[in-house]
Design a protein around this motif. Structure first.
Motif: not given
Length: 488
Positions: A93-115
């Motif tokens: 579904s659209e939600i399933s397909l896009r939710s993986m991008s949302a998860i990686f975007s949250l991971a990016t936010l954590m990595l910006v803070f860690a960097l």
């Protein structure tokens, strides 16, 4: 308070890091997550997103690998493989397909803070995270079922591990850094430019007497792990250069030789300064110079390549650097004034939140088109132009790109009816026109989905004296026409 007492307080606070930046970051993380996961299924998939769904639905890794090789050159396979296994659990579904991008975007936010913590301090890290969290680009990447949020996360994770093995060498850390580097290359070819920028950073260290043996090992390992895919990447690059102009490679600008030489000399000068220039930072690790090189050298390569070769500059391919720019801005202003850094971060985050409701673009038409075709009847064919989606005078170049028609993939995601899907040659207007006229006459109606502009598509539209043609939708690189026999 005396100077001695003040120094004691600062020493104690330095030994026991404040929890306040972490608490504020947690609040930002939760707010960003709410935005990233908001209305993921509202709009229909775009054409590129539908290709992600199409590749993820393949039966196995072998079929997934063949997808970009045969049908969509330039797209690397790692995102498709990960999405394949992700959607096997959650569906397509659209939600399933896009939710993986949302998860990686949250991971990016954590990595910006860690960097930020690794390169500067917690307060700078918090400011950078606040500036990136609600950036409209970050939200777009989180809401799009494409590889860009994964690319950003992997690239930042690779940079973080590289910085750590640069300052605290360890074999396991180097191996992990190399694996992340290879994953970055398998996600998008722009990762090659990022590796080049990192090699320039390490070359500067070498010129200053710092060996970075483990960091060099990580770069070499990343390239070695990518070598088995290199022949495929070369074939894809040939297709990109000679045909596939949808994304960024277009006809050359034909700049004069002097202009090309000047662009090359400017690029060489900037690179030489970043590698061999005099140090201007007190921190021996030079975090600001590292960020300028990591962000700027890939952008410079795209810009100079656009002048010397063909247009290739697109912000999407610089997305890791755009995210890292929040760190560069926060670190640069923080070196001058922490007060202004904090005010800028808060103000920018607030401005982004205000802009978000107005940043929404027109949704793709595929869901609506599926309903219109259904209402028209099962006998009416839908025509799709085969060939690479091209610009200007390149549409008449014969090629084997997208033999089923580029836009048939998003259409088929939403339409499951029995209507014939007919691929017409986008590079042969006369043959396309003949097929459309013949099949529409037989069926009493039909639809044309075109990637051409109005001037280009006119030559393949049927005779206006015998057919009625209505343009029902028009956006850059996409037009939909309703075609019926004229009433006599």
């Amino acid at each position: 308070m005396t100077e001695a007492g003040s120094a004691t307080v600062e020493s104690l606070s330095g030994d026991r890091p404040s929890r306040r930046p972490l608490e504020i970051f947690a609040a930002i993380f939760v707010a960003a997550g709410s935005i990233y996961f908001f209305h993921l299924g509202t709009d229909s998939l775009g054409a590129s997103e539908a290709y992600s769904a199409w590749a993820a639905a393949k039966p196995g890794v072998g079929a997934i690998v063949r997808t970009p090789v045969l049908h969509d050159p330039g797209k690397q396979v790692f995102y498709y493989v990960v999405l394949h296994y992700y959607t096997r659990i959650l569906g397509l579904s659209e939600i399933s397909l896009r939710s993986m991008s949302a998860i990686f975007s949250l991971a990016t936010l954590m990595l910006v803070f860690a960097l930020g913590c690794e390169m500067f301090d917690e307060s700078t890290a918090l400011a950078a995270a606040a500036m990136w969290a609600f950036n409209p680009l970050a939200v777009v990447f989180a809401h799009t079922a494409r590889m860009y949020s994964m690319l950003i996360a992997i690239a930042l994770a690779h940079l973080l591990t590289l910085l750590r093995v640069r300052s605290r060498p360890g074999i396991m850390g180097g191996i992990g850094c190399g694996i992340l580097g290879a994953a970055m290359l398998y996600t998008h070819m722009a990762g090659l430019l990022i590796l080049g920028a990192e090699a320039a950073i390490l070359l500067r260290d070498l010129a200053r007497g710092r060996r970075d043996s483990v960091a060099w090992m990580a770069i070499v390992l990343a390239i070695a792990l990518f070598l088995p895919y290199l022949p495929v990447a070369i074939r894809q690059s040939q297709d990109l250069i000679y045909g596939h102009w949808l994304d960024y490679l277009g006809p050359p600008y034909n700049y004069p030789l002097a202009g090309k030489l000047a662009a090359g000399l400017v690029a060489a000068g900037v690179t030489s300064w970043l590698v061999f220039g005099r140090a201007v930072e007190r921190d021996g690790n030079e975090p600001l110079r590292v960020l300028v090189a990591w962000i700027g050298l890939p952008a410079l390569a795209f810009a100079v390549g656009s002048v010397i070769l063909r247009p290739m500059f697109n912000p999407r391919y610089l997305s890791p650097g755009i995210a890292a720019a929040a760190l560069l801005i926060a670190g640069s202003i923080g070196a001058w004034s922490t007060k202004w850094r904090n005010l800028l971060a808060a103000g920018f985050a607030l401005a982004c939140l205000i802009m978000l409701p107005f940043a929404r673009t027109e949704p793709p038409p595929w869901r609506d088109l599926a309903g219109q075709v259904t209402a028209g009847g099962a006998s009416e064919p839908v025509f799709f132009e085969s060939g690479y989606v091209s610009n200007g005078n390149t549409a008449d170049v014969s090629n084997g790109g997208f033999p089923f028609g580029y836009y048939s993939v998003p259409f088929n995601y939403y339409f499951k009816g029995a209507n014939s899907r007919i691929a017409i040659p986008g590079f042969d207007a006369a043959a396309a026109r003949m097929t459309i006229e013949e099949r529409v006459s037989e069926a009493g109606g039909g639809w044309l989905v075109s990637w051409k502009d109005r001037d280009e598509v006119n030559s393949e539209l049927p005779d206006a004296n015998r057919f009625r043609v209505v343009e029902t939708y028009r956006q850059p690189h996409l037009a939909i026409y309703r075609i019926t026999p004229a009433v006599k």
